[in-house]
Enzyme design. Structure first.
Site, PDB file in Angstrom:
ATOM      1  N   GLY A  29      -6.939  26.383  57.751  1.00  0.00           N
ATOM      2  CA  GLY A  29      -7.437  26.650  56.321  1.00  0.00           C
ATOM      3  C   GLY A  29      -7.762  24.586  56.161  1.00  0.00           C
ATOM      4  O   GLY A  29      -8.929  24.885  56.590  1.00  0.00           O
ATOM      5  N   LYS A  80      -5.075  30.454  66.665  1.00  0.00           N
ATOM      6  CA  LYS A  80      -5.156  29.117  65.791  1.00  0.00           C
ATOM      7  C   LYS A  80      -4.735  28.392  67.510  1.00  0.00           C
ATOM      8  O   LYS A  80      -5.299  26.814  67.112  1.00  0.00           O
ATOM      9  CB  LYS A  80      -4.700  28.516  64.599  1.00  0.00           C
ATOM     10  CG  LYS A  80      -5.175  29.715  64.192  1.00  0.00           C
ATOM     11  CD  LYS A  80      -4.560  29.550  62.491  1.00  0.00           C
ATOM     12  CE  LYS A  80      -5.098  30.299  61.450  1.00  0.00           C
ATOM     13  NZ  LYS A  80      -4.666  31.244  60.562  1.00  0.00           N
ATOM     14  N   VAL A 121      -8.943  27.095  62.322  1.00  0.00           N
ATOM     15  CA  VAL A 121      -7.764  26.290  62.420  1.00  0.00           C
ATOM     16  C   VAL A 121      -7.116  25.813  61.322  1.00  0.00           C
ATOM     17  O   VAL A 121      -7.407  24.560  60.242  1.00  0.00           O
ATOM     18  CB  VAL A 121      -6.985  25.039  63.795  1.00  0.00           C
ATOM     19  CG1 VAL A 121      -6.113  24.893  63.393  1.00  0.00           C
ATOM     20  CG2 VAL A 121      -7.113  26.032  64.849  1.00  0.00           C
ATOM     21  N   THR A 171     -13.937  36.721  51.427  1.00  0.00           N
ATOM     22  CA  THR A 171     -13.247  35.900  51.361  1.00  0.00           C
ATOM     23  C   THR A 171     -13.730  34.289  51.077  1.00  0.00           C
ATOM     24  O   THR A 171     -14.007  33.984  49.857  1.00  0.00           O
ATOM     25  CB  THR A 171     -11.554  35.716  51.273  1.00  0.00           C
ATOM     26  OG1 THR A 171     -11.563  36.996  51.229  1.00  0.00           O
ATOM     27  CG2 THR A 171     -11.124  34.933  50.665  1.00  0.00           C
ATOM     28  N   VAL A 172     -13.944  34.355  52.477  1.00  0.00           N
ATOM     29  CA  VAL A 172     -14.800  33.018  52.289  1.00  0.00           C
ATOM     30  C   VAL A 172     -16.211  32.647  52.004  1.00  0.00           C
ATOM     31  O   VAL A 172     -16.551  31.099  51.990  1.00  0.00           O
ATOM     32  CB  VAL A 172     -14.378  32.350  53.963  1.00  0.00           C
ATOM     33  CG1 VAL A 172     -14.014  31.148  54.147  1.00  0.00           C
ATOM     34  CG2 VAL A 172     -12.232  32.594  54.459  1.00  0.00           C
TER      35      VAL A 172
HETATM   36  P1  NAP Z   1     -13.777  39.435  54.636  1.00  0.00           P
HETATM   37  O1  NAP Z   1     -13.330  38.833  53.242  1.00  0.00           O
HETATM   38  O2  NAP Z   1     -13.819  40.872  55.187  1.00  0.00           O
HETATM   39  O3  NAP Z   1     -14.519  39.256  54.593  1.00  0.00           O
HETATM   40  C1  NAP Z   1     -15.607  39.465  55.934  1.00  0.00           C
HETATM   41  C2  NAP Z   1     -16.953  39.355  55.672  1.00  0.00           C
HETATM   42  O4  NAP Z   1     -18.173  39.886  56.753  1.00  0.00           O
HETATM   43  C3  NAP Z   1     -17.797  40.637  54.309  1.00  0.00           C
HETATM   44  O5  NAP Z   1     -18.892  40.096  53.388  1.00  0.00           O
HETATM   45  C4  NAP Z   1     -18.406  41.711  55.287  1.00  0.00           C
HETATM   46  O6  NAP Z   1     -19.409  41.772  54.561  1.00  0.00           O
HETATM   47  C5  NAP Z   1     -18.866  40.609  56.476  1.00  0.00           C
HETATM   48  N1  NAP Z   1     -19.572  42.410  57.591  1.00  0.00           N
HETATM   49  C6  NAP Z   1     -17.708  42.246  58.356  1.00  0.00           C
HETATM   50  N2  NAP Z   1     -18.119  42.927  59.436  1.00  0.00           N
HETATM   51  C7  NAP Z   1     -19.916  43.036  59.293  1.00  0.00           C
HETATM   52  C8  NAP Z   1     -20.415  43.997  59.949  1.00  0.00           C
HETATM   53  N3  NAP Z   1     -20.344  44.486  61.460  1.00  0.00           N
HETATM   54  N4  NAP Z   1     -22.221  43.471  59.841  1.00  0.00           N
HETATM   55  C9  NAP Z   1     -22.336  42.551  59.130  1.00  0.00           C
HETATM   56  N5  NAP Z   1     -21.490  42.333  58.177  1.00  0.00           N
HETATM   57  C10 NAP Z   1     -19.472  42.547  58.440  1.00  0.00           C
HETATM   58  O7  NAP Z   1     -13.141  38.558  55.621  1.00  0.00           O
HETATM   59  P2  NAP Z   1     -12.793  36.621  55.580  1.00  0.00           P
HETATM   60  O8  NAP Z   1     -11.454  36.429  54.758  1.00  0.00           O
HETATM   61  O9  NAP Z   1     -13.893  36.215  54.202  1.00  0.00           O
HETATM   62  O10 NAP Z   1     -13.032  35.833  56.476  1.00  0.00           O
HETATM   63  C11 NAP Z   1     -13.553  35.918  57.392  1.00  0.00           C
HETATM   64  C12 NAP Z   1     -13.397  34.942  59.108  1.00  0.00           C
HETATM   65  O11 NAP Z   1     -13.377  33.784  58.188  1.00  0.00           O
HETATM   66  C13 NAP Z   1     -12.726  35.022  59.734  1.00  0.00           C
HETATM   67  O12 NAP Z   1     -13.304  34.879  60.500  1.00  0.00           O
HETATM   68  C14 NAP Z   1     -11.119  35.003  58.964  1.00  0.00           C
HETATM   69  O13 NAP Z   1     -10.658  34.787  60.531  1.00  0.00           O
HETATM   70  C15 NAP Z   1     -11.961  33.121  59.373  1.00  0.00           C
HETATM   71  N6  NAP Z   1     -11.064  32.762  57.965  1.00  0.00           N
HETATM   72  C16 NAP Z   1     -10.455  33.654  56.929  1.00  0.00           C
HETATM   73  C17 NAP Z   1      -9.547  32.827  56.212  1.00  0.00           C
HETATM   74  C18 NAP Z   1      -9.189  33.158  54.750  1.00  0.00           C
HETATM   75  O14 NAP Z   1      -8.130  32.439  54.337  1.00  0.00           O
HETATM   76  N7  NAP Z   1      -9.620  34.405  54.505  1.00  0.00           N
HETATM   77  C19 NAP Z   1      -9.476  31.225  56.749  1.00  0.00           C
HETATM   78  C20 NAP Z   1      -9.280  31.092  57.141  1.00  0.00           C
HETATM   79  C21 NAP Z   1     -10.482  31.568  58.410  1.00  0.00           C
HETATM   80  P3  NAP Z   1     -19.315  43.743  53.345  1.00  0.00           P
HETATM   81  O15 NAP Z   1     -18.707  42.416  52.294  1.00  0.00           O
HETATM   82  O16 NAP Z   1     -20.720  43.697  52.940  1.00  0.00           O
HETATM   83  O17 NAP Z   1     -18.332  44.402  53.910  1.00  0.00           O
HETATM   84  N1  HSE Z   2      -5.590  35.345  58.132  1.00  0.00           N
HETATM   85  C1  HSE Z   2      -4.574  33.875  58.357  1.00  0.00           C
HETATM   86  C2  HSE Z   2      -3.885  33.605  57.785  1.00  0.00           C
HETATM   87  C3  HSE Z   2      -6.076  33.104  57.279  1.00  0.00           C
HETATM   88  O1  HSE Z   2      -2.978  33.776  57.116  1.00  0.00           O
HETATM   89  O2  HSE Z   2      -3.433  32.387  57.770  1.00  0.00           O
HETATM   90  C4  HSE Z   2      -6.443  31.772  57.560  1.00  0.00           C
HETATM   91  O3  HSE Z   2      -6.560  31.212  58.963  1.00  0.00           O
END
Ligand code: NAP
Ligand code: HSE
Length: 436
Positions: free
Chosen positions: A136, A207, A134, A14-15
């Site tokens: 978003g 956070k 923290v 996603t990110v």
């Molecule tokens: P996500 O959609 O699950 O994406 C994770 C990515 O990491 C995927 O591309 C995955 O690869 C890769 N990955 C996971 N495990 C791996 C491994 N062992 N080796 C290599 N690649 C690996 O997660 P996300 O929502 O983008 O979140 C990413 C980070 O941002 C997290 O720390 C989350 O807490 C933080 N975050 C997320 C949001 C949000 O709104 N989603 C907001 C703020 C912060 P594949 O695609 O190939 O499986």
């Molecule tokens: N899973 C987190 C949330 C993503 O819902 O706030 C943003 O950090």
């Protein structure tokens, strides 16, 4: 034109994919603001063949993400993988040890290992940035670390998890059920890979521990955050709160003072006229009280690809404005790691608050008297009490009350007196009421 800042992007979910979209869409504007191009050179994820809705053909691919920081075509590693340990932590360590800057959205890793990484980054004089970790898209780390840096901050609190806020406000507006709304939040990209981190309050606790460190100048202390989530809430609690003039929101609250460091994540009843009562959907809001600035309120999208990418790329622009490495940006938290104070966790028994207490009880004579006697014996004064007819569990009825302000230890004592009572069909639920 100045040399581009060369980026390795680890994680294309996603990110990560959001970062690519933003860098592509705002390329010219970013270059003007940063003073040089921000150029993604290499990317990495688990599955090279997965379709991600973005064109990866301009970038090199690296199978072993841990070595990204060692590549010559990389100045900054952007870690968008997740997980407090494992490959994300290995990548963070090797990157900083290689003398490269690290940008991360990974609150779990910063909550558990932020001090170690910040210490290493100081020693290597490279930047460690985590604005996206923290709240978003809200630039709250920058606001507290820089904009409010002149203030003593004694209290910081707010809505720190978009998924929970989306679930609570959607359940409130539509009466839909928990599991259904959680699935929708996951589909929208708000939830963590393991959504129990969201709904059990762990993500908000990660956070909050980072926010405390930045706001108070204390060491990150995730272990002492008392966290509970939203899984025990029933639709009837939301309806009951509403009839009493409140909404329910998951609130992270931290205070630093002579008592030590207080950090708690818990669903709270929020009065309709409080600004946080109108924070709906995946929106987050953070309130910080500075001794000269007064109350500061930050509000915006707390999760999702676009807002999170916005925070990540803002960190990259900060680094691009310095020389390669970004060491001039100063310490990762609001002061060098050696200066951060280690505060003991504060005791909570003497804290004065009003509480909502919900009991599920057997529908037979004497039960209400038993509960009110325990509250009386513990010195808890009841402001209002509602008993609802049978709903849901066979034979159980809901008794909900709001207490007058009093010490939290009195409510704990009342629950101790009722512990094991055959009249209760499950442990009581206590939610505090957010004050001024
Ligand atoms: P996500 O959609 O699950 O994406 C994770 C990515 O990491 C995927 O591309 C995955 O690869 C890769 N990955 C996971 N495990 C791996 C491994 N062992 N080796 C290599 N690649 C690996 O997660 P996300 O929502 O983008 O979140 C990413 C980070 O941002 C997290 O720390 C989350 O807490 C933080 N975050 C997320 C949001 C949000 O709104 N989603 C907001 C703020 C912060 P594949 O695609 O190939 O499986
Ligand atoms: N899973 C987190 C949330 C993503 O819902 O706030 C943003 O950090």
């Amino acid at each position: 034109m100045a040399e581009p800042l060369k980026i390795a992007l680890a994680g294309l979910g996603t990110v990560g994919a959001g970062v690519i979209r933003l860098v592509e869409a705002n390329r010219a504007l970013i270059e003007r603001r940063a003073g040089r191009p921000i150029q993604i050179t290499v990317v990495s994820a688990r599955d090279r063949s997965k379709s991600r809705g973005v064109d990866l053909s301009p970038y090199a691919w690296e199978d072993d993400m841990v070595i990204l920081g060692e590549r010559d075509d990389v100045d900054v590693v952007v870690e968008m993988v997740g997980g407090s340990d494992g490959p994300a932590l290995a990548l963070a360590r090797t990157t900083i040890e290689a003398g490269k800057a690290l940008v991360t959205a990974n609150k779990a890793m910063i909550a558990h290992h932020g001090l170690e990484l910040a210490g290493k980054a100081e020693a290597k004089r490279v930047a460690l940035k985590f604005e996206a970790a923290v709240a978003g898209g809200i630039p709250v780390i920058k606001a507290l670390r820089e904009g409010a840096a002149a203030n003593a901050i004694e209290r910081v609190y707010g809505i720190l998890n978009g998924t929970c806020n989306y679930i609570l406000s959607t359940m409130e507006d539509t009466g839909r059920d928990f599991a259904d709304v959680l699935a929708e939040a996951q589909a929208l990209g708000y939830a963590e890979a393991d959504p129990t981190f969201d709904v059990e309050g762990i993500d908000a606790a990660h956070k909050l521990s980072i926010l405390s460190a930045v706001a108070f100048g204390t060491k990150v202390d995730f272990a002492s955050v008392a966290a509970s989530g939203i899984t025990r809430l029933r639709a009837a609690d939301i309806a009951q709160a509403h009839s009493l003039g409140y909404v329910i929101r998951l609130i992270g609250m931290a205070e630093a003072g002579a008592d030590g460091l207080f950090q708690r994540v818990q669903p709270h009843l929020v009065p309709f006229d409080h600004p946080l009562a109108h924070v709906d959907g995946a929106t987050n809001a953070v309130v910080a009280e500075g001794n000269f600035s007064g109350r500061l309120l930050f509000q915006g999208a707390g999760a999702g690809d676009g807002p999170t990418a916005s925070a990540v790329v803002a960190d990259l622009i900060d680094i691009a404005r310095t020389t390669v490495g970004g060491g001039e940006l100063g310490p990762a938290f609001s002061m060098p790691v050696a200066e951060l104070e280690a505060l003991a966790p504060a005791a909570t028994g003497h804290r004065q608050s009003r509480a909502y207490i919900r009991f599920m009880v057997a529908d037979r004579p004497g039960v209400l008297a038993e509960i009110t006697a325990a509250l009386r014996d513990a010195g808890v004064s009841i402001e209002s009490l509602i008993q609802k007819g049978r709903a849901g569990d066979a034979g159980a009825v809901m008794v909900a009350m709001v207490t007058h302000e009093g010490p939290e230890s009195a409510v704990s004592e009342a629950l101790r007196l009722l512990d094991g009572s055959p009249s209760l069909s499950e442990p009581p639920l206590v939610l505090h009421i957010l004050g001024e």
